[in-house]
Design an enzyme around this catalytic site. Sequence first.
Site, short mmCIF file in Angstrom:
data_model
loop_
_atom_site.label_atom_id
_atom_site.label_comp_id
_atom_site.label_asym_id
_atom_site.label_seq_id
_atom_site.Cartn_x
_atom_site.Cartn_y
_atom_site.Cartn_z
N ARG A 188 -52.87 -44.39 86.33
CA ARG A 188 -52.76 -43.18 85.36
C ARG A 188 -51.49 -42.67 85.11
NH1 ARG A 188 -54.22 -38.26 87.01
NH2 ARG A 188 -55.99 -39.16 88.45
N TYR A 198 -55.32 -38.10 57.52
CA TYR A 198 -56.86 -38.90 58.03
C TYR A 198 -57.84 -38.11 58.67
CZ TYR A 198 -59.25 -41.63 61.38
OH TYR A 198 -60.02 -42.29 62.09
N ASP A 224 -47.11 -38.29 61.34
CA ASP A 224 -47.87 -39.47 61.65
C ASP A 224 -47.79 -40.72 60.75
OD1 ASP A 224 -49.99 -41.44 61.70
OD2 ASP A 224 -51.61 -40.01 61.76
N LYS A 277 -53.51 -50.08 64.10
CA LYS A 277 -53.38 -50.29 62.88
C LYS A 277 -52.08 -51.34 62.60
CE LYS A 277 -56.52 -47.34 62.13
NZ LYS A 277 -56.28 -45.67 61.84
C1 LIG Z 1 -56.59 -44.58 62.18
C2 LIG Z 1 -55.96 -43.52 62.08
C3 LIG Z 1 -55.67 -42.53 62.95
C4 LIG Z 1 -56.50 -42.49 64.12
O1 LIG Z 1 -56.41 -43.45 65.06
P1 LIG Z 1 -57.48 -44.15 65.99
O2 LIG Z 1 -56.76 -45.27 66.75
O3 LIG Z 1 -58.35 -44.84 64.84
O4 LIG Z 1 -58.00 -43.14 66.91
C5 LIG Z 1 -54.67 -41.58 63.09
N1 LIG Z 1 -53.98 -41.29 61.85
C6 LIG Z 1 -53.96 -42.28 60.81
C7 LIG Z 1 -53.17 -42.07 59.48
C8 LIG Z 1 -54.96 -43.21 60.86
O5 LIG Z 1 -54.59 -44.04 59.91
#
Ligand SMILES: *Cc1c(COP(=O)(O)O)cnc(C)c1O
Length: 383
Positions: free
Chosen positions: A50, A102, A173, A198
């Site tokens: 962890r 998002y 982000d 992603k």
């Molecule tokens: C998909 C996404 C998230 C969340 O990520 P997960 O891995 O699905 O939890 C956050 N910000 C953006 C811009 C995203 O496209």
Amino acid sequence: MDRGLNTRCLHLEETEGQINNCGALSYPIYQTATYAHPGVGRSMGYDYSRLQNPTREQLEKVVAALEGGIDAVALSTGMAAIALLMEIFEPGDHIIAEADLYGGSIRFFDNVSKKNHYEFTYLNCAGDDIEGSIKANTKAIFLETPTNPMMNISDITKIAEIAKKRGLLLIVDNTFLSPYFQNPLQLGADVVVHSGTKFLGGHNDTLAGFIVTSSPKIQEKLRFLIKTTGAGLAPFDSWLILRGIKTLGIRMERAQENAIQIARWLKEQKIVTKVFYPGLVEHPGHEIMKKQARGFGSMITFNVDTKEHALKILESVRMIKFAESLGGVETLITYPTTQTHADVPEEVRLKNGISPCTLRISVGIEDAKDLLAELESVFAKLI
Ligand SMILES: *Cc1c(COP(=O)(O)O)cnc(C)c1O
């Protein structure tokens, strides 16, 4: 930081010249929960997974190097990363957030963070008066650029200057462009978050999230929080993301090439009323993008003339998949209204420009001619 990005996807400078683990080029998966100590008060540097795991650490170093941060923490999903980051704030703190985030981030802020007595002001950070919205209890600005899904571009350097002047943290982000195309820390941001699910992972086969920082104070807080809350990325998933990152550059370049062709093609279609792709010169954020990013990415949002046409497109695609998510090698088409942004209140969605006629494509690395052929056959059925 003089090494190229493609090199940094493959090699860590600090381990150069070292040959360990039988000379394995693929970093080993340390599938262990705990670690044996050679004696009392002595440690091999690892205590419990962890807190630290060598595979996760390797990934964290690679991501930190790609973003130019002093440290990165790898979490089980992008939302786990955002949830952990929100723990650095205190009840009563106020955060200015981009309105077109998002959907999952907005759901988290409105349903979890607000319960913890955090306050939010949502702004169109590309145009609204950020400075005028700063209050005595404002602690941070939370941006996405390009935004999801409307592809609005805000000027990171300008907003970083406001944040510095007013003592606020700037959080970006950076999921939509990945560190290959944009490095917000170098533009003055304090924290970068990623959904590693992603582009970083890139293969639609696992989930991950990252927080990268350039601030030792935030690094210390994050290290305490990951140990204490426990959503660190598992060893096997860490390895999958490490493997994905090896081809980040060539995937991003190829997907972008395809995206430019598809954006141009969409513009020519009678039923398409608007294409939102910052790589198009007429996009209002085009010049800012050229200044602050090395590419425009492979996400395209577009509006068609009717909701019926939007639904028909989603039902007719075959090779292109009607699915949530983005940034993988396969091309996906998404319906923000019922998928990624279903939990954003309708009036907010519409205000941000997300209508029932809005579709979002994450362009993959297939042959462009096959993607265009599929779109052509789907569109031909509509007329
Ligand atoms: C998909 C996404 C998230 C969340 O990520 P997960 O891995 O699905 O939890 C956050 N910000 C953006 C811009 C995203 O496209």
